[in-house]
Motif scaffolding. Structure first.
Motif, short mmCIF file in Angstrom:
data_model
loop_
_atom_site.label_atom_id
_atom_site.label_comp_id
_atom_site.label_asym_id
_atom_site.label_seq_id
_atom_site.Cartn_x
_atom_site.Cartn_y
_atom_site.Cartn_z
N ARG A 51 15.79 -2.45 10.66
CA ARG A 51 14.61 -3.28 10.39
C ARG A 51 14.02 -2.99 9.00
N SER A 52 14.84 -2.44 8.09
CA SER A 52 14.31 -2.02 6.78
C SER A 52 13.60 -3.12 6.01
N SER A 53 14.16 -4.34 5.99
CA SER A 53 13.46 -5.38 5.22
C SER A 53 12.27 -5.93 6.00
N ARG A 54 12.31 -5.87 7.34
CA ARG A 54 11.19 -6.38 8.15
C ARG A 54 10.07 -5.36 8.34
N PHE A 55 10.32 -4.10 8.00
CA PHE A 55 9.34 -3.02 8.18
C PHE A 55 8.00 -3.37 7.51
N MET A 56 6.93 -3.38 8.26
CA MET A 56 5.58 -3.75 7.81
C MET A 56 5.48 -5.22 7.36
N GLY A 57 6.50 -6.01 7.66
CA GLY A 57 6.49 -7.43 7.28
C GLY A 57 7.35 -7.69 6.05
N VAL A 58 8.17 -8.74 6.12
CA VAL A 58 9.10 -9.02 4.99
C VAL A 58 8.38 -9.27 3.67
N ASP A 59 7.16 -9.80 3.74
CA ASP A 59 6.47 -10.13 2.49
C ASP A 59 5.62 -9.00 1.93
N THR A 60 5.54 -7.89 2.65
CA THR A 60 4.75 -6.76 2.17
C THR A 60 5.46 -6.11 0.98
N PRO A 61 4.76 -5.91 -0.14
CA PRO A 61 5.42 -5.31 -1.31
C PRO A 61 5.91 -3.89 -1.01
N TYR A 62 7.02 -3.51 -1.66
CA TYR A 62 7.59 -2.18 -1.41
C TYR A 62 6.69 -1.06 -1.90
N THR A 63 5.80 -1.34 -2.86
CA THR A 63 4.86 -0.29 -3.28
C THR A 63 4.03 0.14 -2.06
N ILE A 64 3.66 -0.83 -1.23
CA ILE A 64 2.84 -0.53 -0.03
C ILE A 64 3.69 0.12 1.06
N LYS A 65 4.90 -0.43 1.29
CA LYS A 65 5.78 0.17 2.31
C LYS A 65 6.08 1.62 1.94
N ASN A 66 6.42 1.85 0.67
CA ASN A 66 6.80 3.19 0.24
C ASN A 66 5.62 4.17 0.35
N GLN A 67 4.42 3.69 -0.03
CA GLN A 67 3.23 4.52 0.07
C GLN A 67 2.98 4.91 1.52
N HIS A 68 3.18 3.96 2.41
CA HIS A 68 2.97 4.20 3.85
C HIS A 68 3.94 5.27 4.37
N ILE A 69 5.19 5.19 3.94
CA ILE A 69 6.19 6.19 4.37
C ILE A 69 5.82 7.57 3.83
N GLY A 76 10.28 6.21 -10.53
CA GLY A 76 11.39 5.43 -11.08
C GLY A 76 11.16 3.93 -11.00
N GLU A 77 11.77 3.24 -11.94
CA GLU A 77 11.56 1.79 -12.09
C GLU A 77 12.81 0.97 -11.81
N GLU A 78 13.96 1.65 -11.71
CA GLU A 78 15.22 0.91 -11.51
C GLU A 78 15.36 0.56 -10.03
N GLY A 79 16.43 -0.18 -9.72
CA GLY A 79 16.73 -0.47 -8.32
C GLY A 79 15.73 -1.40 -7.67
N PHE A 80 15.57 -1.24 -6.37
CA PHE A 80 14.69 -2.11 -5.60
C PHE A 80 14.31 -1.40 -4.30
N GLY A 81 13.52 -2.07 -3.48
CA GLY A 81 13.21 -1.58 -2.13
C GLY A 81 12.72 -0.14 -2.08
N TYR A 82 13.43 0.67 -1.31
CA TYR A 82 12.99 2.05 -1.07
C TYR A 82 13.50 3.03 -2.14
N ASP A 83 14.16 2.53 -3.18
CA ASP A 83 14.73 3.43 -4.20
C ASP A 83 13.72 4.45 -4.77
N PRO A 84 12.47 4.05 -5.08
CA PRO A 84 11.57 5.03 -5.72
C PRO A 84 11.21 6.23 -4.84
N ILE A 85 11.44 6.14 -3.52
CA ILE A 85 11.09 7.30 -2.67
C ILE A 85 12.35 7.98 -2.11
N PHE A 86 13.54 7.55 -2.57
CA PHE A 86 14.78 8.15 -2.06
C PHE A 86 15.33 9.14 -3.09
#
Ligand code: IMP
Length: 204
Positions: A85-103, A149-159
């Protein structure tokens, strides 16, 4: 021989074209192949979801190798969520900055050894003779203490990848493709395709 990759994502197409370049196959996106199919990814595993997509496209794509992938982030401390459910986590439209902060918040009190995580990628193939193959590859890492980090997408900045001493968002696309779950799964699938058709030629 044609390879149709079941995605609308141009970055994935670029990656697959690079990896499959020496196969002498035409590599097409669904759009380029003129295929429009809506697929509900309701499987419980990455493999199931990749197979659901590949089979649906193979129904309408004749004489082509159909490939489909499914990927996501498994965090051990969160019982392998967000997982499929990685893309649906917290809603598909929620920005990854918010998803990553939450994690980062959810893992705030954890010790380093509790922060283990991995990106997983499954790639499914349906061949013109209807043979199927599904491959999984992973990259092991940890959830970082902060988003970097600024490259990549999604969860990259916290991995965070201990081997490289940085997050996957600090790696160039070329560096990441060499070690990533998707890069490794695509390389394994390419090996399978070469061996399968190589074996077929010898048995004639
Ligand atoms: P899909 O395989 O395109 O459905 O991707 C599933 C989701 O997993 C993406 O939307 C991201 O949230 C996450 N994901 C998969 N691979 C990566 C990656 O390489 N970096 C960061 N996030 C990823």
């Amino acid at each position: 021989m044609k390879i149709i990759f079941a995605t609308g994502n141009e970055n994935k197409m670029k990656e697959i074209r690079e990896i499959m370049a020496d196969l002498h196959c035409e590599v097409l996106s669904m759009k380029e192949a003129g295929i429009v199919v809506e697929v509900e990814e309701d499987g419980e595993t990455f493999e199931e979801n990749a197979q659901i997509k590949a089979r649906a496209i193979a129904e309408v794509a004749k004489d082509a190798i159909v490939l489909a992938d499914d990927s996501g982030l498994e965090i051990d401390f969160l019982n392998k969520e967000p997982g499929v459910r990685s893309s649906r986590f917290m809603g598909v439209d929620t920005p990854y900055t918010i998803k990553n902060q939450h994690i980062l918040e959810l893992l705030k009190e954890t010790e380093e050894e509790q922060r283990s995580a991995r990106f997983v990628c499954a790639i499914a193939a349906v061949l013109p003779d209807k043979k199927e193959k599904v491959i999984r590859a992973t990259i092991e890492g940890q959830i970082a203490k902060e988003s970097i980090g600024e490259e990549g997408f999604g969860y990259d900045p916290i991995f965070y990848v201990p081997e490289f001493g940085c997050t996957t968002a600090e790696l160039s696309m070329e560096q990441k493709n060499k070690i990533s779950h998707r890069g490794k799964a695509l390389a394994k699938m390419k090996k399978f395709i070469i061996e399968y058709y190589g074996m077929q030629k010898q048995s004639k």
